[in-house]
Design a protein around this motif. Structure first.
Motif, PDB file in Angstrom:
ATOM      1  N   VAL A  74       0.842  -1.199   0.000  1.00  0.00           N
ATOM      2  CA  VAL A  74       0.000   0.000   0.000  1.00  0.00           C
ATOM      3  C   VAL A  74       0.879   1.252   0.000  1.00  0.00           C
ATOM      4  CG1 VAL A  74      -1.895   1.123   1.267  1.00  0.00           C
ATOM      5  CG2 VAL A  74      -1.704  -1.352   1.299  1.00  0.00           C
ATOM      6  N   ALA A  75       2.198   1.028   0.086  1.00  0.00           N
ATOM      7  CA  ALA A  75       3.133   2.132   0.334  1.00  0.00           C
ATOM      8  C   ALA A  75       2.952   3.320  -0.611  1.00  0.00           C
ATOM      9  CB  ALA A  75       4.564   1.624   0.266  1.00  0.00           C
ATOM     10  N   ASP A  76       2.767   3.063  -1.894  1.00  0.00           N
ATOM     11  CA  ASP A  76       2.765   4.190  -2.828  1.00  0.00           C
ATOM     12  C   ASP A  76       1.370   4.642  -3.227  1.00  0.00           C
ATOM     13  OD1 ASP A  76       5.525   4.303  -2.880  1.00  0.00           O
ATOM     14  OD2 ASP A  76       5.592   2.590  -4.252  1.00  0.00           O
ATOM     15  N   LEU A  77       0.385   4.110  -2.549  1.00  0.00           N
ATOM     16  CA  LEU A  77      -0.994   4.427  -2.930  1.00  0.00           C
ATOM     17  C   LEU A  77      -1.461   5.711  -2.247  1.00  0.00           C
ATOM     18  CD1 LEU A  77      -2.599   2.523  -4.719  1.00  0.00           C
ATOM     19  CD2 LEU A  77      -3.759   1.669  -2.683  1.00  0.00           C
ATOM     20  N   GLN A  78      -2.107   6.580  -2.995  1.00  0.00           N
ATOM     21  CA  GLN A  78      -2.622   7.812  -2.387  1.00  0.00           C
ATOM     22  C   GLN A  78      -4.113   7.690  -2.111  1.00  0.00           C
ATOM     23  OE1 GLN A  78      -0.525  10.214  -1.712  1.00  0.00           O
ATOM     24  NE2 GLN A  78       1.150   9.111  -2.706  1.00  0.00           N
ATOM     25  N   ASP A  79      -4.782   6.848  -2.895  1.00  0.00           N
ATOM     26  CA  ASP A  79      -6.230   6.797  -2.851  1.00  0.00           C
ATOM     27  C   ASP A  79      -6.689   5.468  -2.233  1.00  0.00           C
ATOM     28  OD1 ASP A  79      -8.886   6.651  -3.329  1.00  0.00           O
ATOM     29  OD2 ASP A  79      -8.798   7.099  -5.475  1.00  0.00           O
ATOM     30  N   GLY A  80      -7.322   5.567  -1.059  1.00  0.00           N
ATOM     31  CA  GLY A  80      -7.744   4.368  -0.341  1.00  0.00           C
ATOM     32  C   GLY A  80      -8.717   3.502  -1.129  1.00  0.00           C
ATOM     33  N   GLU A  81      -9.445   4.125  -2.051  1.00  0.00           N
ATOM     34  CA  GLU A  81     -10.447   3.365  -2.819  1.00  0.00           C
ATOM     35  C   GLU A  81      -9.788   2.358  -3.751  1.00  0.00           C
ATOM     36  OE1 GLU A  81     -13.623   5.354  -4.557  1.00  0.00           O
ATOM     37  OE2 GLU A  81     -14.347   5.991  -2.593  1.00  0.00           O
ATOM     38  N   LEU A  82      -8.493   2.551  -4.012  1.00  0.00           N
ATOM     39  CA  LEU A  82      -7.825   1.653  -4.962  1.00  0.00           C
ATOM     40  C   LEU A  82      -7.293   0.375  -4.318  1.00  0.00           C
ATOM     41  CD1 LEU A  82      -5.895   4.235  -7.161  1.00  0.00           C
ATOM     42  CD2 LEU A  82      -8.052   3.080  -7.645  1.00  0.00           C
ATOM     43  N   ILE A  83      -7.318   0.313  -2.996  1.00  0.00           N
ATOM     44  CA  ILE A  83      -6.741  -0.868  -2.344  1.00  0.00           C
ATOM     45  C   ILE A  83      -7.463  -2.132  -2.799  1.00  0.00           C
ATOM     46  CG2 ILE A  83      -6.145  -1.983  -0.150  1.00  0.00           C
ATOM     47  CD1 ILE A  83      -6.325   0.728   1.165  1.00  0.00           C
ATOM     48  N   GLY A  84      -8.793  -2.044  -2.853  1.00  0.00           N
ATOM     49  CA  GLY A  84      -9.589  -3.206  -3.253  1.00  0.00           C
ATOM     50  C   GLY A  84      -9.154  -3.708  -4.628  1.00  0.00           C
ATOM     51  N   GLN A  85      -8.895  -2.777  -5.522  1.00  0.00           N
ATOM     52  CA  GLN A  85      -8.487  -3.160  -6.878  1.00  0.00           C
ATOM     53  C   GLN A  85      -7.134  -3.879  -6.864  1.00  0.00           C
ATOM     54  OE1 GLN A  85      -9.276  -0.053  -9.559  1.00  0.00           O
ATOM     55  NE2 GLN A  85      -7.852  -0.831 -11.114  1.00  0.00           N
ATOM     56  N   THR A 101     -15.185  -2.823  -4.287  1.00  0.00           N
ATOM     57  CA  THR A 101     -15.469  -2.483  -2.889  1.00  0.00           C
ATOM     58  C   THR A 101     -15.092  -3.678  -2.020  1.00  0.00           C
ATOM     59  OG1 THR A 101     -17.675  -3.407  -3.051  1.00  0.00           O
ATOM     60  CG2 THR A 101     -17.442  -1.044  -3.530  1.00  0.00           C
ATOM     61  N   ALA A 102     -15.004  -3.442  -0.730  1.00  0.00           N
ATOM     62  CA  ALA A 102     -14.669  -4.530   0.195  1.00  0.00           C
ATOM     63  C   ALA A 102     -15.711  -5.641   0.092  1.00  0.00           C
ATOM     64  CB  ALA A 102     -14.610  -3.985   1.617  1.00  0.00           C
ATOM     65  N   GLU A 103     -16.979  -5.262  -0.040  1.00  0.00           N
ATOM     66  CA  GLU A 103     -18.054  -6.254  -0.084  1.00  0.00           C
ATOM     67  C   GLU A 103     -17.926  -7.135  -1.321  1.00  0.00           C
ATOM     68  OE1 GLU A 103     -18.414  -3.069   0.573  1.00  0.00           O
ATOM     69  OE2 GLU A 103     -18.907  -3.244   2.709  1.00  0.00           O
ATOM     70  N   LEU A 104     -17.619  -6.494  -2.440  1.00  0.00           N
ATOM     71  CA  LEU A 104     -17.483  -7.235  -3.689  1.00  0.00           C
ATOM     72  C   LEU A 104     -16.302  -8.213  -3.617  1.00  0.00           C
ATOM     73  CD1 LEU A 104     -19.151  -6.998  -6.172  1.00  0.00           C
ATOM     74  CD2 LEU A 104     -17.557  -5.331  -7.097  1.00  0.00           C
ATOM     75  N   LEU A 105     -15.212  -7.715  -3.072  1.00  0.00           N
ATOM     76  CA  LEU A 105     -14.037  -8.567  -2.908  1.00  0.00           C
ATOM     77  C   LEU A 105     -14.371  -9.781  -2.041  1.00  0.00           C
ATOM     78  CD1 LEU A 105     -10.810  -6.573  -1.966  1.00  0.00           C
ATOM     79  CD2 LEU A 105     -11.049  -8.329  -3.714  1.00  0.00           C
ATOM     80  N   ALA A 106     -15.071  -9.484  -0.952  1.00  0.00           N
ATOM     81  CA  ALA A 106     -15.406 -10.550  -0.008  1.00  0.00           C
ATOM     82  C   ALA A 106     -16.225 -11.640  -0.707  1.00  0.00           C
ATOM     83  CB  ALA A 106     -16.172  -9.969   1.171  1.00  0.00           C
ATOM     84  N   VAL A 107     -17.159 -11.211  -1.543  1.00  0.00           N
ATOM     85  CA  VAL A 107     -17.990 -12.190  -2.262  1.00  0.00           C
ATOM     86  C   VAL A 107     -17.108 -13.038  -3.179  1.00  0.00           C
ATOM     87  CG1 VAL A 107     -19.786 -12.437  -4.032  1.00  0.00           C
ATOM     88  CG2 VAL A 107     -20.081 -10.807  -2.150  1.00  0.00           C
TER      89      VAL A 107
END
Ligand SMILES: Nc1ncnc2c1ncn2[C@@H]1O[C@H](COP(=O)(O)OP(=O)(O)OP(=O)(O)O)[C@@H](O)[C@H]1O
Ligand SMILES: [Mg+2]
Length: 423
Positions: A74-85, A101-107
């Motif tokens: 996650v070191a170089d990420l600026q946008d938290g929304e991209l973590i899921g991707q 989204t977290a929910e989609l990933l979880a599924v």
């Protein structure tokens, strides 16, 4: 909705560009923890070796995760929304998903038995915590190993704090050097710069001193080894105290925050709130450990009320700026040398501030000495010695202030006489 990649998500851990050294006890403990805990966070100061340890443990424990191991930095990420991707990509969950989204990933993860390594979460600790929290609740067979300078603080988190590597004492004989990880790492890295470099009876004391000066911090040891290209070991050891910037600009490649110690510290500093930053810089006048009452008395003012200091100390521990030591029921806080030097460099931007906080530090320790002498009859000898021993480094720093400042000789003599009682 896009499709996932089926039952065998691609897995992978980044390759190691140098040999992993030591940490056998931590590796064993962390590997054990991963067999029973579903979320483990490796914490520690920047450059302590969190990422290396986590990757080593993940490699070791791979067999327990038949559906694979995925790694995301996650070191170089600026946008938290991209973590899921990023997580979806690392797990091989492909498809033109609008937003992972977290929910989609979880599924999509479902009941896969996987290990997810989320590295350097401090950068986006809130979004990482939200994601991890959802995945743990929905995916019963998923285990998550994170590294972070700061805790995620989600339910079920097991923290695994690491300290820098072990260093030899000044009187350690050469034969015993093999048991110290800091020495092994430095010698290993020194050899990659100077292939003929050997640990010997003629340089072992300097190697030990270098390891101690750098508090056994792996990143600092690696940067110091690079300096062997241009300087001798003696020169490096000599220069390190006076020139903390010696280790800046030593190497290319790797993450930017690992190219210089200043960058590594700056990264932590930027993650602190303004009041934490203020306290960090003021604490840099201490030498050795800091106790709560001393921190409250010395560091407080209108900008930093005394009643907030305890909480701020706690958050600096949580952010791996301070190390918490507990002995005989007493908690003391410690700054690594390189962290302290960074705080000093911030304080030194105002010479008046340096004078103020060093004077307040001196006043406090002078008073401790006076009280100890006043109580000479009532306080037991052991208690007296404990008070004087515990603060020796701080009293030396206070004495140094008296020596440097005109008109402070009486205070200096009182402090010096307390050192006599210590010996
Ligand atoms: N046990 C080890 N063996 C070999 N090299 C190590 C070890 N621990 C750390 N290092 C080296 O020290 C440097 C810092 O280590 P690492 O990246 O793991 O630190 P970190 O705690 O994750 O730092 P940050 O908080 O900046 O992410 C790296 O170059 C790494 O390769
Ligand atoms: Mg890291």
């Amino acid at each position: 909705m896009a499709s996932s990649a089926g039952n065998a998500p691609s897995v992978g851990l980044p390759a190691e560009s140098s040999r992993f050294v030591g940490r056998s006890r931590e590796l064993k403990q962390l590997s054990n923890l991963l067999t029973r805990a579903r979320l483990v966070t490796v914490t520690g100061v920047g450059g302590a070796g969190k990422t290396r340890l986590a990757l080593q443990a993940a490699r070791r424990g791979r067999q327990a995760f038949p559906d694979g191991t995925a790694y995301v930095s996650v070191a170089d990420l600026q946008d938290g929304e991209l973590i899921g991707q990023l997580v979806a990509g690392a797990m091989g969950l492909t498809g033109a998903m609008h937003r992972w989204t977290a929910e989609l990933l979880a599924v999509q993860i479902g009941d896969r038995r996987m290990l997810l390594v989320l590295d350097n979460c401090e950068q986006l600790v809130g979004p990482c915590a939200d994601l991890v929290d959802t995945l743990l609740r929905v995916n019963p067979r998923l285990t998550i190993l994170t590294t972070s300078r700061e805790l995620l603080a989600v339910p079920g988190e097991h923290t695994f704090p690491i300290l820098p590597l072990t260093v030899p004492a000044p009187d350690c004989p050469l034969e015993a050097f093999g048991q110290y990880d800091a020495v092994e790492l430095f010698v290993e890295r020194a050899r990659s710069v100077l292939p003929t470099f050997e640990l010997s009876s003629s340089n072992h004391r300097q190697v030990a001193e270098l390891c101690r000066t750098l508090d056994g911090l792996p990143l600092a040891l690696e940067l110091a080894a690079v300096r062997l290209r241009a300087l001798s070991l003696e020169q490096i050891v000599e220069l390190l105290i006076a020139r903390p910037d010696l280790l800046d600009g030593a190497r290319r490649g790797g993450p930017l925050r690992h190219r210089t110690l200043t960058a590594s510290r700056g990264w932590s500093y930027d993650l602190c709130e303004p009041k934490e930053q203020l306290l960090w810089s003021r604490l840099s006048v201490f030498s050795g450990a800091v106790e709560l009452d001393a921190a409250e008395a010395i560091c407080a003012d209108d900008d930093l009320p005394a009643f907030e200091i305890m909480l701020l100390l706690t958050s600096l521990v949580d952010k791996s700026i301070l190390i918490r030591d507990e002995a005989e029921g007493r908690v003391r806080y410690r700054l690594l040398q390189t962290i302290r030097q960074f705080g000093q460099s911030i304080l030194e931007t105002s010479p008046a501030a340096v004078l103020t906080w060093r004077r307040r530090h001196r006043d406090w320790y002078l008073e401790v000495v006076r009280q100890t002498f006043l109580d000479w009859r009532t306080v037991s000898r052991n208690e007296r010695l404990r008070i004087l021993c515990d603060d020796i480094a701080n009293r030396l720093a206070a004495l140094e202030f008296c020596v440097e400042q005109p008109g402070e000789s009486v205070a200096g003599l009182t402090l010096a006489s307390s050192l006599y009682h210590y010996s």
